[in-house]
Design an enzyme around this catalytic site. Sequence first.
Site, PDB file in Angstrom:
ATOM      1  N   THR A 339       0.849  -1.187   0.000  1.00 51.90           N
ATOM      2  CA  THR A 339       0.000   0.000   0.000  1.00 51.90           C
ATOM      3  C   THR A 339       0.884   1.237   0.000  1.00 51.90           C
ATOM      4  OG1 THR A 339      -1.541  -1.266   1.385  1.00 51.90           O
ATOM      5  CG2 THR A 339      -1.887   1.090   1.299  1.00 51.90           C
ATOM      6  N   GLY A 422      -1.763  -3.547   5.289  1.00 48.18           N
ATOM      7  CA  GLY A 422      -2.871  -4.484   5.435  1.00 48.18           C
ATOM      8  C   GLY A 422      -3.308  -4.629   6.873  1.00 48.18           C
TER       9      GLY A 422
END
Length: 525
Positions: A339, A422
């Site tokens: 991410t 996550g």
Amino acid sequence: MTKQPVTGTKTMVVSPHYLASAAGAEILHRGGNAFDAAVAVSAALAVVYPHMTGLGGDAFWLTYSAAEGRVRAYNGSGRSGYGVRRDLYAGEAAIPRRGVRSAITVPGMADSWAAVQGEYGRLAFAEVLEPAISHASAGFPLSPDQHGGSVLAGAALSPGAAAVYLPGGAVPAAGSRFVQPQLAGTLRALASGGRDAFYKGQIAQDISDYMRAAGGYLTCDDFADHHGEWAEPVSTGYHGYSIYQAPPNSQGFAALMALNILERFDFGGIEHGSYEYYHLLVEALKLSFRDRDQVLTDPVHHPVPLDRLLDKGYAQQLAASISMSRAAAIGSEPVGRDTAYAAVVDGDGNAVSFIQSLYFEFGSGVVAGDTGILLQNRGSFFSLDPGHINTLEPHKRTFHTLMPAMACRDGKPAYLYGTQGGEGQPQTQTLLLTRLLHYGMNPLEAVSAPRFVWGRTWGEPTQELKVEQRAGQQVLDALAGAGHLVRPAAAFDGIMGHAHVIGIDSGGLRSGGTDPRCDGAAIGW
């Protein structure tokens, strides 16, 4: 390592790649505001951090408009296709994690750019995308993180994706020029045609044509019908601050639950970095994860009982169940960790906290034809169990890990913070906020101090507590003695994610800290 953050009296930009931070600073210098700059950072990340994020992925945003005096959330996540059903995977235990059949949700990124910049920006959309287009067409020095990601996940790339990310069949060297001419062309089309060029124009047609030929499931109708939406953020009070998160399908409420639990404990009597500190945070987060996993999905398909979960009385019950000497036997399922989080504050007091992803490194591993767009595999987290809360259904958003955060003091932003990771996102956010509020750390100190991440990772059957060895052997031994399955991690281990923070003090001074585990930069003046 220096522990002094970058400071400025007017602006601040933080991101995991220095070129993305520079893109935001460039747009601010051109007269853009925080919203313009944030979209410029997001778009640049989609080019210069392609293993973590891109046009084929999703994004979540928290915005603060100084003129409006309020925090808003924008959900830029995509839904599964109308024709995507569980029976397409009959006989399979799970949705494939890679390949075209894992790319079953419409990318929400481009829509979110148009929404955020269109609602609040000053500049033309095309101008805001200029830095990203330049990096895609002229190239940029490939980052050490992209090199490492290519080594790790290169084997998962389809032939078409490998032609882009492994040119000549080899992992490109860190620092070598990396060019993406097809992606540059797609970005130019988006800049000139706006969001409809992506969702209702040639880009959608090209992706759909590729999907049909390759055995995928998304269609032009799925793209044409996509829309993100503005929403009220979820929030809780914590020691005089209002803490905001994006609402479900984001997991952000899990971090708020953990804070509500921790509010019942006196941090004045808990030494930072001690066994008690780490153990308490882990146990509070485990309780919030237990509830999260039972309820989180697309609230349109199944309501999420936030009133109950964020009730302070419920938090008191959970807090009372924590043993300070023994780890609770609570499990979790592994989720993706790759991410990119970033944040921007401008001179007028506008603020944007946002996060974006392809889910796994390089997402599905599939580039859609000649578009240069790497498609996400976010939909692979849907369950094929019809009784599961997050079961796959047509036109549905999945349980989403992305969760930007903002802490406000007296109605104005005080901290913008978030992280890659996550399952690690609520964990690291909780570490960051407790360090900032209870131990007086500045943003760089907060992201640089030793970290942990609890839970399963892909392919591992155990619920490990990974703790950086910098925490000290005495602390690691005490955690193990309490029943935590401790795995020591290296100093500044990448598995802890990339966290970034902007702080704004009561006098308006901005301070920024980017994670030493990544290629980022804080830029302010």
